[in-house]
Scaffold this motif. Structure first.
Motif, PDB file in Angstrom:
ATOM      1  N   LEU A 115     -26.530  20.596  94.471  1.00 26.32           N
ATOM      2  CA  LEU A 115     -27.967  20.611  94.753  1.00 26.32           C
ATOM      3  C   LEU A 115     -28.233  19.675  95.923  1.00 26.32           C
ATOM      4  CD1 LEU A 115     -30.993  21.171  94.006  1.00 26.32           C
ATOM      5  CD2 LEU A 115     -30.811  19.201  92.453  1.00 26.32           C
ATOM      6  N   HIS A 116     -28.956  20.183  96.927  1.00 21.68           N
ATOM      7  CA  HIS A 116     -29.271  19.396  98.126  1.00 21.68           C
ATOM      8  C   HIS A 116     -30.791  19.284  98.248  1.00 21.68           C
ATOM      9  CE1 HIS A 116     -28.695  18.241 102.466  1.00 21.68           C
ATOM     10  NE2 HIS A 116     -29.922  18.702 102.532  1.00 21.68           N
TER      11      HIS A 116
ATOM     12  N   ASP B 180     -19.819  13.315  84.405  1.00 25.76           N
ATOM     13  CA  ASP B 180     -19.004  14.168  85.281  1.00 25.76           C
ATOM     14  C   ASP B 180     -19.713  14.519  86.584  1.00 25.76           C
ATOM     15  OD1 ASP B 180     -16.929  14.273  83.426  1.00 25.76           O
ATOM     16  OD2 ASP B 180     -17.782  16.010  82.398  1.00 25.76           O
ATOM     17  N   ASP B 181     -20.958  14.080  86.725  1.00 28.72           N
ATOM     18  CA  ASP B 181     -21.749  14.414  87.912  1.00 28.72           C
ATOM     19  C   ASP B 181     -21.561  13.365  88.996  1.00 28.72           C
ATOM     20  OD1 ASP B 181     -22.595  16.317  86.163  1.00 28.72           O
ATOM     21  OD2 ASP B 181     -24.717  15.811  86.251  1.00 28.72           O
ATOM     22  N   LEU B 182     -21.874  13.759  90.234  1.00 32.78           N
ATOM     23  CA  LEU B 182     -21.836  12.842  91.374  1.00 32.78           C
ATOM     24  C   LEU B 182     -23.188  12.859  92.056  1.00 32.78           C
ATOM     25  CD1 LEU B 182     -20.246  10.994  93.344  1.00 32.78           C
ATOM     26  CD2 LEU B 182     -19.683  13.061  94.644  1.00 32.78           C
ATOM     27  N   LEU B 183     -23.783  11.684  92.239  1.00 33.74           N
ATOM     28  CA  LEU B 183     -25.053  11.530  92.946  1.00 33.74           C
ATOM     29  C   LEU B 183     -24.786  10.818  94.262  1.00 33.74           C
ATOM     30  CD1 LEU B 183     -27.305  10.232  90.003  1.00 33.74           C
ATOM     31  CD2 LEU B 183     -26.754  12.596  90.617  1.00 33.74           C
ATOM     32  N   ARG B 184     -25.372  11.355  95.344  1.00 32.59           N
ATOM     33  CA  ARG B 184     -25.152  10.761  96.665  1.00 32.59           C
ATOM     34  C   ARG B 184     -26.490  10.663  97.403  1.00 32.59           C
ATOM     35  NH1 ARG B 184     -23.774  11.674 102.141  1.00 32.59           N
ATOM     36  NH2 ARG B 184     -22.035  10.360 102.853  1.00 32.59           N
ATOM     37  N   PHE B 185     -26.792   9.453  97.905  1.00 34.63           N
ATOM     38  CA  PHE B 185     -28.014   9.176  98.655  1.00 34.63           C
ATOM     39  C   PHE B 185     -27.625   8.733 100.060  1.00 34.63           C
ATOM     40  CE2 PHE B 185     -28.535   8.218  94.193  1.00 34.63           C
ATOM     41  CZ  PHE B 185     -29.772   8.744  93.849  1.00 34.63           C
ATOM     42  N   GLU B 186     -28.208   9.382 101.060  1.00 30.58           N
ATOM     43  CA  GLU B 186     -27.922   9.027 102.448  1.00 30.58           C
ATOM     44  C   GLU B 186     -29.242   8.837 103.191  1.00 30.58           C
ATOM     45  OE1 GLU B 186     -25.748  11.034 106.335  1.00 30.58           O
ATOM     46  OE2 GLU B 186     -24.886  11.360 104.338  1.00 30.58           O
ATOM     47  N   LEU B 187     -29.405   7.692 103.840  1.00 28.92           N
ATOM     48  CA  LEU B 187     -30.644   7.351 104.526  1.00 28.92           C
ATOM     49  C   LEU B 187     -30.471   7.463 106.033  1.00 28.92           C
ATOM     50  CD1 LEU B 187     -31.709   4.190 102.483  1.00 28.92           C
ATOM     51  CD2 LEU B 187     -32.480   6.549 102.168  1.00 28.92           C
ATOM     52  N   HIS B 188     -31.496   8.022 106.698  1.00 25.69           N
ATOM     53  CA  HIS B 188     -31.514   8.158 108.152  1.00 25.69           C
ATOM     54  C   HIS B 188     -32.842   7.622 108.668  1.00 25.69           C
ATOM     55  CE1 HIS B 188     -27.984  10.899 108.288  1.00 25.69           C
ATOM     56  NE2 HIS B 188     -28.430  11.282 107.094  1.00 25.69           N
ATOM     57  N   ASP B 189     -32.801   6.752 109.664  1.00 30.82           N
ATOM     58  CA  ASP B 189     -34.037   6.272 110.289  1.00 30.82           C
ATOM     59  C   ASP B 189     -34.777   7.452 110.889  1.00 30.82           C
ATOM     60  OD1 ASP B 189     -33.477   3.629 109.641  1.00 30.82           O
ATOM     61  OD2 ASP B 189     -32.377   3.277 111.501  1.00 30.82           O
ATOM     62  N   ASP B 190     -36.089   7.449 110.726  1.00 27.59           N
ATOM     63  CA  ASP B 190     -36.914   8.562 111.204  1.00 27.59           C
ATOM     64  C   ASP B 190     -38.263   7.993 111.646  1.00 27.59           C
ATOM     65  OD1 ASP B 190     -38.139  10.933 111.760  1.00 27.59           O
ATOM     66  OD2 ASP B 190     -38.032  11.758 109.733  1.00 27.59           O
ATOM     67  N   GLY B 191     -38.370   7.629 112.922  1.00 29.19           N
ATOM     68  CA  GLY B 191     -39.602   7.029 113.415  1.00 29.19           C
ATOM     69  C   GLY B 191     -39.866   5.712 112.721  1.00 29.19           C
ATOM     70  N   ASP B 192     -41.074   5.571 112.164  1.00 24.65           N
ATOM     71  CA  ASP B 192     -41.410   4.344 111.455  1.00 24.65           C
ATOM     72  C   ASP B 192     -41.047   4.420 109.970  1.00 24.65           C
ATOM     73  OD1 ASP B 192     -43.237   6.193 110.659  1.00 24.65           O
ATOM     74  OD2 ASP B 192     -45.018   4.948 110.999  1.00 24.65           O
ATOM     75  N   GLY B 193     -40.356   5.489 109.595  1.00 21.97           N
ATOM     76  CA  GLY B 193     -39.943   5.653 108.209  1.00 21.97           C
ATOM     77  C   GLY B 193     -38.469   6.017 108.122  1.00 21.97           C
ATOM     78  N   CYS B 194     -38.104   6.739 107.091  1.00 25.03           N
ATOM     79  CA  CYS B 194     -36.721   7.181 106.957  1.00 25.03           C
ATOM     80  C   CYS B 194     -36.666   8.491 106.183  1.00 25.03           C
ATOM     81  CB  CYS B 194     -35.854   6.113 106.284  1.00 25.03           C
ATOM     82  SG  CYS B 194     -36.098   5.950 104.517  1.00 25.03           S
TER      83      CYS B 194
ATOM     84  N   THR C 153     -27.760  14.566  97.356  1.00 26.63           N
ATOM     85  CA  THR C 153     -26.976  15.660  96.775  1.00 26.63           C
ATOM     86  C   THR C 153     -26.581  15.280  95.352  1.00 26.63           C
ATOM     87  OG1 THR C 153     -24.908  14.802  97.727  1.00 26.63           O
ATOM     88  CG2 THR C 153     -26.057  16.543  98.952  1.00 26.63           C
ATOM     89  N   HIS C 154     -26.613  16.276  94.501  1.00 27.25           N
ATOM     90  CA  HIS C 154     -26.213  16.135  93.104  1.00 27.25           C
ATOM     91  C   HIS C 154     -25.176  17.222  92.853  1.00 27.25           C
ATOM     92  CE1 HIS C 154     -27.580  16.184  88.576  1.00 27.25           C
ATOM     93  NE2 HIS C 154     -26.285  15.966  88.713  1.00 27.25           N
ATOM     94  N   THR C 155     -23.955  16.821  92.510  1.00 25.16           N
ATOM     95  CA  THR C 155     -22.860  17.754  92.275  1.00 25.16           C
ATOM     96  C   THR C 155     -22.554  17.790  90.784  1.00 25.16           C
ATOM     97  OG1 THR C 155     -21.935  17.230  94.459  1.00 25.16           O
ATOM     98  CG2 THR C 155     -20.490  18.342  92.894  1.00 25.16           C
ATOM     99  N   PHE C 156     -22.467  18.995  90.202  1.00 19.53           N
ATOM    100  CA  PHE C 156     -22.328  19.133  88.758  1.00 19.53           C
ATOM    101  C   PHE C 156     -21.656  20.460  88.427  1.00 19.53           C
ATOM    102  CE2 PHE C 156     -26.493  20.288  90.347  1.00 19.53           C
ATOM    103  CZ  PHE C 156     -26.695  21.571  89.866  1.00 19.53           C
ATOM    104  N   THR C 157     -21.363  20.677  87.153  1.00 25.43           N
ATOM    105  CA  THR C 157     -20.690  21.911  86.729  1.00 25.43           C
ATOM    106  C   THR C 157     -21.637  22.924  86.099  1.00 25.43           C
ATOM    107  OG1 THR C 157     -20.114  20.863  84.618  1.00 25.43           O
ATOM    108  CG2 THR C 157     -18.466  20.766  86.371  1.00 25.43           C
ATOM    109  N   ASP C 158     -22.756  22.473  85.553  1.00 22.95           N
ATOM    110  CA  ASP C 158     -23.681  23.346  84.822  1.00 22.95           C
ATOM    111  C   ASP C 158     -24.651  24.021  85.794  1.00 22.95           C
ATOM    112  OD1 ASP C 158     -25.322  24.614  83.016  1.00 22.95           O
ATOM    113  OD2 ASP C 158     -26.274  22.772  82.285  1.00 22.95           O
ATOM    114  N   ARG C 159     -24.219  25.132  86.378  1.00 24.69           N
ATOM    115  CA  ARG C 159     -25.043  25.803  87.393  1.00 24.69           C
ATOM    116  C   ARG C 159     -26.419  26.190  86.844  1.00 24.69           C
ATOM    117  NH1 ARG C 159     -24.938  28.163  92.204  1.00 24.69           N
ATOM    118  NH2 ARG C 159     -26.156  30.046  92.575  1.00 24.69           N
ATOM    119  N   TYR C 160     -26.477  26.651  85.603  1.00 25.92           N
ATOM    120  CA  TYR C 160     -27.758  27.120  85.066  1.00 25.92           C
ATOM    121  C   TYR C 160     -28.674  25.974  84.659  1.00 25.92           C
ATOM    122  CZ  TYR C 160     -25.907  31.800  85.358  1.00 25.92           C
ATOM    123  OH  TYR C 160     -25.399  32.981  85.844  1.00 25.92           O
TER     124      TYR C 160
END
Length: 257
Positions: free
Chosen positions: A14-15, A83-97, A102-109
């Motif tokens: 999930l993105h 068993d899940d993996l959570l990933r947070f990535e920050l990018h500067d964007d003007g005066d904010g970010c 992404t959330h990676t998992f096995t239970d598609r439904y």
């Protein structure tokens, strides 16, 4: 919506992206400091943002562990949650970010439950960053089911069984428990008592349809508070009948009304 879903081998990813009107350093603190994190994250979590560090989760008294797998101060944080993996990535964007999550998992439904839950978490995160009271509520049934449609999770999957016959299988996360779904399932099935092959309220209803198809409705444990429906229809011509998809959709619609 920025949410997308794709597969990576036998895993589902999930993105999601969100923009915050606050600098990356402030958002980083909300991601890593327990007192900030606990106000918007689904569980209290304590850890050092260092690769290899253990993560201690406490969710309503239920404790479990994870591990930090990536950590670039102010920019990237990733850790396991079961068993899940959570990933947070920050990018500067003007005066904010901009946050790329992404959330990676096995239970598609379970993807719609995850997406709707995270959407509300990010609403709460915005409130935390703004210094406002956290008012974000649990996701609504309509919000959940919108993700079911967006991700294409409502479609049935046709396959060939061990006996060489064809079958169609629908799996859907519901927004209500099995006890609430059961009377709707019975009504939608419309089966005569003599045609019932198995019945275990509120978990299982199997029967022979008038066209000869074998039908099996199962309600099991799901993601979140609702039951997980598995509907299997075996035998021609039932597999090709689009009415089965309509019945699953009607069940979901009644449970969210």
């Amino acid at each position: 919506m920025t949410e997308t879903l794709h597969t990576d081998g036998d895993r589902t990813v999930l993105h999601m992206e969100r923009r915050f009107g606050h600098p990356s350093a402030q958002v980083w603190r909300a991601l890593t400091e327990p007192d900030h994190l606990s106000r918007w994250f689904p569980s209290r979590a304590e850890f050092d943002p260092v690769v290899g560090s253990g993560v201690r989760f406490d969710m309503d008294g239920e404790r479990f562990d994870g591990r930090v797998t990536e950590a670039e101060p102010g920019r990237v944080l990733a850790f396991t949650w079961g068993d899940d993996l959570l990933r947070f990535e920050l990018h500067d964007d003007g005066d904010g970010c901009r946050l790329v999550f992404t959330h990676t998992f096995t239970d598609r439904y379970g993807a719609a439950s995850f997406a709707s839950g995270w959407a509300q978490c990010f609403v709460a995160l915005t409130e935390v960053l703004d210094g406002a009271p956290v008012t974000a509520a649990s996701p609504s049934a309509a919000q959940h089911d919108a993700y079911v449609e967006q991700f294409g999770l409502a479609a049935g999957v046709i396959s060939t069984g061990d006996d060489g016959g064809r079958r169609v299988r629908f799996e859907r996360q519901l927004t209500a428990p099995a006890e609430a779904a059961w009377p709707v399932v019975e009504r939608l099935a419309g089966v005569a008592p003599d045609d019932v092959l198995e019945r275990d309220e509120p978990k299982l209803l199997a029967y022979a349809a008038p066209d000869g198809a074998r039908v099996r409705w199962e309600l099991g444990e799901g993601t979140g508070h609702g039951a997980r429906l598995v509907l299997t229809v075996s035998g021609d011509p039932g597999v090709d009948d689009p009415a089965w998809a309509g019945r699953v959709a009607e069940l979901a619609r009644e449970l969210r009304s």
